[in-house]
Design an enzyme around this catalytic site. Structure first.
Site: not given
Ligand code: BDR
Ligand code: CA
Length: 310
Positions: A239
């Site tokens: 992500h």
């Molecule tokens: C986001 O939430 C976190 O767990 C990850 O690092 C990312 O920034 C994804 O929803």
């Protein structure tokens, strides 16, 4: 090639770490500062991980500042089930020998933004608490920030709840404050990040690289990949790499200008990002480029090449 100054704010989990390492490898970005925020893990772990990841990347000279230990109004919710208890999937990195900064993230961000006199861009990889606190403490800060590019939110859907993405859900009040700041924003939400996955073969390829980045990827992503496997997905979703690659290579992505608000009171809809993309009734303030698509294959190839040549 001229390098643009960027500041990275992170709740240093597994994909944050990969995003930080990616940013260090991009020759048009100059990472001038990093701040840690609570989110995936509590602040002490997020801060330690950020320092140690920069050390792994050979850039322990980049200062790391500690930020918020809790969201603005809500109790902290963490995500060890996705990132492991230490936030890096159990990988214990060598301790960074860099001196520990004592200045708080919000003071450091303001100082740096003034120093770059309107040229600094912020890349936010976690809950938006540090920057919201900086804006609250220094109202003139919005004049010194060129742009904010962040991972968070979703046009449709969510991962913490049916309608809320984790980074926004953890601190919806901070996120709403960022949206209302008037600063130009690029939102890399789940709409795009879930399209920017690495498939089975790509994961295997990265795991075969016998260098520090390849080994770190192999070991740190195990917990997250098991989490996804339990949901029937043989992929990895980096992500937080999306806002970094957007900053460096915007042509890989597509998006549309929108107005965005965050639900801060709803019982079921708390933390939802509401865009005006699909309605004729537009919000008054439309300062957000909502990223909706990515050239997945190019994204994956670039990420793979950066890791291979690290
Ligand atoms: C986001 O939430 C976190 O767990 C990850 O690092 C990312 O920034 C994804 O929803
Ligand atoms: Ca993150």
């Amino acid at each position: 090639m001229s390098r643009r100054p960027v500041w990275i704010d992170t709740d240093t989990g597994v994909d944050d770490a990969l995003a930080l390492l990616t940013a260090l490898r991009l020759d048009n970005l100059d990472v001038v500062g990093v701040s840690a925020v609570c989110g995936n893990v509590p602040l002490d772990k997020s801060y330690r991980n950020a320092r140690n990841v920069l050390f792994l990347g050979g850039r322990e000279d980049i200062p790391v500042y500690p930020g918020a230990e809790k969201p603005m109004l809500l109790p902290l919710q963490t995500a060890e089930n996705v990132h492991g208890v230490n936030g890096l999937g159990g990988v214990e990195l060598p301790e960074s020998p860099a001196p520990r900064e004592t200045t708080k993230a919000w003071d450091a961000i303001y100082r740096c933004a003034k120093q770059y006199d309107g040229e600094l861009e912020l890349i936010l990889l976690g809950p938006k608490t540090n920057v919201a606190l900086a804006l609250a403490r220094y109202p003139s800060l919005s004049e010194y920030i060129k742009r904010i590019v962040f991972m968070g939110g979703a046009n449709i859907g969510g991962n913490s709840t049916a309608v809320a993405e984790f980074n926004i859900y953890v601190d919806p009040h901070a996120a709403e404050l960022i949206f209302r700041s008037g600063i130009p924003i690029v939102m890399c939400g789940l709409d795009v990040t879930e399209k920017a996955y690495l498939n089975h073969d790509e994961i295997q390829r990265i795991q075969s690289f016998d260098n520090p980045y390849g080994r770190f990827f192999r070991n740190s992503t195990k917990v997250t990949r098991e989490f996804l496997a339990r949901r029937g997905k043989d992929i990895f979703i980096p992500h937080d790499v999306c806002p970094i690659l957007y900053e460096a290579m915007p042509n890989l992505f597509e998006g549309q200008i929108a107005g965005v608000h965050v639900e801060t009171r709803g019982k079921i809809t708390m933390g939802q990002t509401i865009t005006d993309l699909y309605t004729d009734k537009k919000f008054e303030q439309r300062n957000v480029l909502v990223i909706t698509n990515v050239d997945r294959q190019k994204f994956a190839n670039i990420l793979i090449a950066l890791i291979e040549n690290a």
